[in-house]
Design a protein around this motif. Structure first.
Motif, mmCIF file in Angstrom:
data_model
loop_
_atom_site.group_PDB
_atom_site.id
_atom_site.type_symbol
_atom_site.label_atom_id
_atom_site.label_comp_id
_atom_site.label_asym_id
_atom_site.label_seq_id
_atom_site.Cartn_x
_atom_site.Cartn_y
_atom_site.Cartn_z
ATOM 1 N N THR A 377 10.387 0.287 -3.178
ATOM 2 C CA THR A 377 9.903 -1.155 -2.551
ATOM 3 C C THR A 377 8.431 -0.718 -2.525
ATOM 4 O OG1 THR A 377 11.921 -1.543 -1.505
ATOM 5 C CG2 THR A 377 10.239 -2.879 -0.752
ATOM 6 N N ALA A 380 6.890 -1.074 -5.741
ATOM 7 C CA ALA A 380 6.791 -2.487 -6.192
ATOM 8 C C ALA A 380 5.527 -3.105 -5.717
ATOM 9 C CB ALA A 380 8.016 -3.279 -5.937
ATOM 10 N N HIS A 381 5.176 -3.241 -4.521
ATOM 11 C CA HIS A 381 3.908 -3.738 -3.957
ATOM 12 C C HIS A 381 2.695 -3.229 -4.699
ATOM 13 C CE1 HIS A 381 5.621 -5.839 -0.294
ATOM 14 N NE2 HIS A 381 6.643 -5.410 -0.773
ATOM 15 N N ASP A 395 11.296 -2.148 -10.288
ATOM 16 C CA ASP A 395 11.065 -1.299 -9.053
ATOM 17 C C ASP A 395 11.874 -2.084 -7.994
ATOM 18 O OD1 ASP A 395 9.957 1.041 -9.869
ATOM 19 O OD2 ASP A 395 7.878 0.622 -9.161
ATOM 20 N N THR A 396 11.928 -3.396 -7.627
ATOM 21 C CA THR A 396 12.382 -4.135 -6.559
ATOM 22 C C THR A 396 14.012 -4.399 -7.000
ATOM 23 O OG1 THR A 396 10.513 -5.622 -6.269
ATOM 24 C CG2 THR A 396 12.458 -6.285 -5.463
ATOM 25 N N ARG A 397 14.448 -4.321 -8.450
ATOM 26 C CA ARG A 397 15.680 -4.316 -8.534
ATOM 27 C C ARG A 397 16.499 -2.955 -8.312
ATOM 28 N NH1 ARG A 397 19.064 -7.294 -13.430
ATOM 29 N NH2 ARG A 397 21.127 -6.314 -12.951
ATOM 30 N N VAL A 415 13.487 -5.022 0.836
ATOM 31 C CA VAL A 415 13.725 -5.735 -0.358
ATOM 32 C C VAL A 415 13.564 -7.221 -0.194
ATOM 33 C CG1 VAL A 415 15.074 -6.054 -2.289
ATOM 34 C CG2 VAL A 415 15.026 -3.891 -1.375
ATOM 35 N N THR A 418 10.229 -8.272 0.243
ATOM 36 C CA THR A 418 9.358 -8.281 -1.159
ATOM 37 C C THR A 418 9.670 -9.482 -1.818
ATOM 38 O OG1 THR A 418 9.506 -5.854 -1.095
ATOM 39 C CG2 THR A 418 8.968 -6.890 -3.311
ATOM 40 N N LEU A 419 10.917 -9.918 -2.078
ATOM 41 C CA LEU A 419 11.281 -11.155 -2.644
ATOM 42 C C LEU A 419 10.693 -12.215 -2.071
ATOM 43 C CD1 LEU A 419 14.873 -10.115 -3.284
ATOM 44 C CD2 LEU A 419 13.168 -10.170 -5.088
#
Length: 453
Positions: A377, A380-381, A395-397, A415, A418-419
């Motif tokens: 996570t 992903a950022h 990466d998020t998935r 997560v 993030t979404l």
């Protein structure tokens, strides 16, 4: 990282006892009648108190409430509204009485999980606990010891169990929580009823501290912050009774980490400062330093963060020459890398963050799925900060799938955030839309499975 949304403490106290607003008003009238007083107490008055439409009940009404709730008036006057209400915990002294109170608290917690939804200790009181722990020397517990003598093989078995059980939390967290609860019950029972010498008492206290610390992390991962704090507090008092300063410092570092997570980084820095004054092992100091770096990064202290990370790395290398205490034996370069990555992300340096996270993911033990979900996570950022949406989606998935396999609410919440936030500006990109649809389906399935348990 935000704290739980809390009801008014009077609402909680009332609902905990099964009282309606009308019932509480009636009890206040009865309390006033016992004093020969006539007061106005009805549902609307209780409603106003609970919805903060008045600053506080008058002194008279607070005295009547204290009567109904069996709270000593000295607490009412010392703590003020609403802090004297029995919805909050207060720091306990580092003494035999304080240690006993924390054990009783844990036993009640095991019998009635989630009896309180509150973040029971304010951040400032956590700093006070750390200061007292650093100042007060352990006292010898006095009094006659009754019951059977503790068998050496039993103590050894408890020590072995509490050493190996935390490793089970990655694959079977619920089963691990049950086993840790059994260890705590057994150890508290032995401390209460068995006969033993001083070295055995210290070993039992260490077992209890280790089990409570491991259980606290399980509660923290599930977002049960009040339960986590109660277990950490019991662990700190038990470690103090065992005169295990390194273990106590480790528990304080956990409390500091949770304080940073819940939005109190300044308090985390103060807690860690107190903890480091009594820490002996280099690996333990490394953990304290890296968690201090996390808090300083949230405070945008570039220099302090870099210094703390550098010290943490040096201490970790120094600690590898000697066997680390069991409670911190998991600390590794991978853990240092993930925290460094988060620090650089908070300090708006995505390239250094990405490098650190790549290193950490490469070094991380495959069984540590919760840590992996968090690292993915964070990465992903960093990808989004570098305008690499495709990598962020991947990466998020992966983080979502990993977090779902652990069931850890803390990982799943990261997560979700993030979404909802980081990827929201890119919702028009097909890959992001597909990910959001996939995530929605997965979260719904996860929620349905939880309801069916």
């Amino acid at each position: 990282m935000t704290a739980e949304v809390l009801p008014h403490p009077l609402t909680y106290v009332r609902e905990q006892r099964g009282w309606s607003m009308e019932k509480l008003a009636h009890l206040l009238l009865l309390a006033a009648g016992r004093r020969g007083l006539r007061v106005a107490a009805d549902r609307s008055r209780i409603y106003r108190w609970e919805h903060r439409r008045v600053a506080a009940p008058s002194d008279l009404y607070q005295e009547l409430l204290a009567d109904v709730l069996s709270v000593d008036l000295t607490q009412v006057r010392a703590l003020g509204w609403p802090w004297w209400l029995p919805a909050y915990d207060r720091p306990l002294p580092f003494s035999p009485v304080g240690a006993r109170a924390t054990l009783t608290e844990v036993l009640v917690e095991l019998d009635h999980p989630d009896r309180r939804a509150f973040l029971v200790l304010t951040a400032g009181s956590l700093v006070g606990i750390a200061a007292d722990w650093a100042r007060v020397e352990p006292e010898r517990l006095a009094g006659a010891l009754a019951g059977r003598r503790v068998d050496e093989s039993l103590v050894t078995w408890l020590e072995s169990s509490v050493t190996h059980l935390p490793g089970l939390s990655n694959a079977a967290p619920h089963e691990c929580a049950d086993l840790l609860a059994a260890v705590m019950r057994a150890t508290i029972s032995l401390l209460d009823t068995a006969r033993y010498d001083a070295p055995t008492r210290r070993r039992l206290c260490t077992v209890l501290a280790s089990a409570a610390q491991a259980a606290a992390w399980l509660h923290f991962d599930q977002g049960r912050h009040a339960s986590a704090q109660r277990h950490w507090r019991a662990a700190l008092h038990s470690a103090h009774s065992a005169d295990d300063r390194d273990l106590g410092a480790g528990v304080l570092s956990d409390l500091a980490y949770s304080a940073t997570w819940l939005g109190h980084p300044r308090d985390a820095v103060e807690i860690l400062t107190h903890a480091r004054t009594r820490t002996r092992h280099a690996t333990a100091r490394s953990l304290l330093d890296v968690r201090c770096a996390r808090a300083l990064a949230v405070l945008s202290d570039n220099t302090g963060t870099a210094r703390a990370l550098h010290t943490a790395e040096n201490e970790l290398e120094r600690g590898q020459a000697n066997s680390a205490p069991p409670w911190v034996s998991w600390m590794s370069p991978a853990d240092l890398a993930v925290d460094a990555g988060r620090c650089w992300l908070d300090l708006k340096d995505p390239q250094r963050a990405r490098a650190a996270l790549d290193e950490g993911l490469g070094l991380l033990d495959p069984v540590r799925e919760r840590t992996r979900a968090i690292m993915l996570t964070y990465r992903a950022h960093t990808a989004l900060a570098d305008h690499d949406v495709a990598s962020a989606v991947t990466d998020t998935r992966n983080a979502l799938d990993t977090a779902l396999s652990t069931g850890a609410a803390r990982c799943l919440d990261l997560v979700r955030d993030t979404l909802r936030t980081a990827l929201e500006p890119h919702r028009g990109i097909p890959a992001v839309g597909d990910l959001r649809s996939y995530a929605r389906t997965q979260f719904e399935s996860h929620a349905a499975a939880r309801q069916g348990e």
